[in-house]
Design an enzyme around this catalytic site. Structure first.
Site, PDB file in Angstrom:
ATOM      1  N   ASP A 141      -0.313   5.132   0.768  1.00 55.02           N
ATOM      2  CA  ASP A 141      -0.633   6.083   1.833  1.00 55.02           C
ATOM      3  C   ASP A 141      -0.544   5.399   3.189  1.00 55.02           C
ATOM      4  OD1 ASP A 141      -1.225   8.359   0.239  1.00 55.02           O
ATOM      5  OD2 ASP A 141      -3.188   7.533  -0.227  1.00 55.02           O
ATOM      6  N   ASP A 148       0.853  -1.174   0.000  1.00 54.82           N
ATOM      7  CA  ASP A 148       0.000   0.000   0.000  1.00 54.82           C
ATOM      8  C   ASP A 148       0.901   1.240   0.000  1.00 54.82           C
ATOM      9  OD1 ASP A 148      -2.563   1.321   0.216  1.00 54.82           O
ATOM     10  OD2 ASP A 148      -1.996   1.801   2.281  1.00 54.82           O
TER      11      ASP A 148
END
Length: 342
Positions: free
Chosen positions: A28, A26
Site C-alpha cells: 500500500d 511494502d
C-alpha cells in the site's frame, strides 16, 4: 547499515537493483493504492526482476492471504507467487504459535488472511470469547468490519487471555485518501481493557524475522512509503532502506524525521530501484546535491539553485538532519519545500 545517527541520505554509484539482492517491498502506497498500480511500479519492478533482483512483498495488512495478494499483483502485471508475499498475519501467527500449545484455539479478530496464517501454524481459529481461546489475534478486518468483533476481543482480553496484534498502523492509504488502519482498531480494545498487545508487524522484530526466514535475503533493501513502519523497521533490522514518495510520507515529514525514521535513500517512486543515488556533499555551511544547495539558518531551512526537485529534497534532508542531530528538526521548511513543489 550502521546504527550511528544518520545526518544525510547516502549515495550509491551502482543501481540499487545491483547493490542489493532482494527488495522487501511494502504494498500500500508503494506498489499500489486503492487496488490500482502506482505510476511506474509495474515497469520498474519488471526491469529490476529481469536484472536479477529478487522481489518480495512485505505488508502489514493482515486482511488478505498471500495467494490473494499474489493474484492481485499478477493481475496488475507483476507476476508473483504466494511464496513471494510476507504478511503481518504470518508474523503474528508465528508469534502466537511460539507461546501457546499446538492446536490451541485462537480468537480471531480480523479477516481471512489471519485465519489462514493461524491454521498454517497448526492453530484453531474461533469466533467467540466463550470458546475458551488460549490467545486473541487481531488484524485488519477491512472497512466494513463489525463493531461486535471488538467486543469479543475485549471480553477475552479483560479475562486475561494473551492479546496479539498483527500491527498497529493507525492509518492506511486508499484510492480516496488516508483511512483508519488496524492500529485504530487496536486502540478500541486497548481503551476497553487497559491491556497492551504483543505486536508482530513492522517496525518490530517479529516481522523482520519472518521476512528474512521466508526470503533468505542476504543483502536486503527495504522499500516503503512510511517512516514509522517501513523505515523504522529497516533501522531495527539494521538493513538499508529506500523511501518512495508515493504514499503516506511527504517532504515535511521526511525533513522532521528522528534518526530511526531517516531512510538510507530517497526517491520519487519505484524507478529509484533502477538507478544509482546521487551524492549529497558538504558545501561550506550547507549541503549540495545536483543543482541545489541547502543550509540550516537560525529559524528556517534555506534552499538555493535549481534542477531536479528530488536533489533539492535530498540536500534539505542533509541540512535538516544535521541541524537536528539525534533529535527532530523543528526548523520551518515550508518555503524551501514550496520551491520544490513538494
Amino acid at each position: 547499515m550502521s546504527r550511528s545517527v544518520r545526518t544525510s541520505p547516502e549515495s550509491s554509484e551502482r543501481p540499487l537493483h545491483e547493490a542489493y539482492d532482494t527488495a522487501l517491498l511494502d504494498l500500500d502506497g508503494v506498489v499500489y493504492a486503492g487496488g490500482e498500480a502506482i505510476a511506474h511500479a509495474v515497469d520498474s519492478l519488471a526491469d529490476a526482476r529481469a536484472e536479477g533482483m529478487h522481489l518480495a512483498y512485505v505488508t502489514n495488512n493482515a486482511l488478505r492471504t498471500p495467494d490473494a495478494v499474489a493474484d492481485h499483483l499478477t493481475g496488475l502485471g507483476i507476476p508473483t507467487g504466494a511464496e513471494d508475499v510476507i504478511t503481518s498475519a504470518q508474523a503474528v501467527a508465528r508469534l502466537v504459535g511460539e507461546q501457546v500449545p499446538a492446536g490451541a484455539r485462537v480468537l480471531v479478530i480480523g479477516g481471512e488472511g489471519l485465519r489462514v496464517a493461524l491454521r498454517e501454524r497448526g492453530l484453531t481459529p474461533v469466533d467467540s470469547a466463550d470458546d475458551d481461546p488460549a490467545a486473541v489475534a487481531q488484524g485488519y478486518g477491512g472497512p466494513d468490519f463489525p463493531w461486535s468483533r471488538f467486543a469479543e476481543a475485549s471480553y477475552a482480553v479483560a479475562r486475561g487471555v494473551p492479546w496479539f496484534a498483527s500491527n498497529t498502523d493507525l492509518t492506511i492509504p486508499s484510492g480516496r485518501g488516508i483511512a483508519p488502519g488496524n492500529g485504530a482498531a487496536v486502540e478500541v480494545v486497548r481503551i476497553a481493557t487497559g491491556a497492551e498487545p504483543q505486536v508482530a508487524g513492522k517496525p518490530l522484530p517479529p516481522m523482520h524475522k519472518e521476512t528474512i526466514l521466508r526470503t533468505g535475503a542476504e543483502r536486503p533493501l527495504v522499500v516503503g512509503d512510511r517512516l514509522d513502519t517501513d523505515i523504522e523497521g529497516a533501522h531495527n533490522g539494521e538493513v538499508d532502506s529506500l523511501l518512495v514518495l508515493t504514499g503516506v510520507t511527504d517532504g515535511a515529514q521526511l525533513l522532521a524525521a528522528p534518526p530511526e525514521h531517516r531512510p538510507t535513500y530517497v526517491d520519487a517512486d519505484l524507478r529509484g530501484l533502477l538507478t544509482g543515488q546521487p551524492e549529497v556533499a558538504k558545501d561550506g555551511e550547507g549541503f549540495r546535491c545536483g543543482g541545489w544547495t541547502a543550509t540550516a539558518g537560525a529559524e528556517r531551512l534555506e534552499l538555493a539553485g535549481d534542477g531536479a526537485a528530488l536533489d533539492g529534497l535530498r540536500a534539505l534532508c542533509a541540512a535538516a538532519w544535521t541541524a537536528a542531530g539525534d533529535g527532530t528538526c523543528a526548523l520551518d521548511a515550508e518555503k524551501a519545500l514550496a520551491r520544490l513543489g513538494l
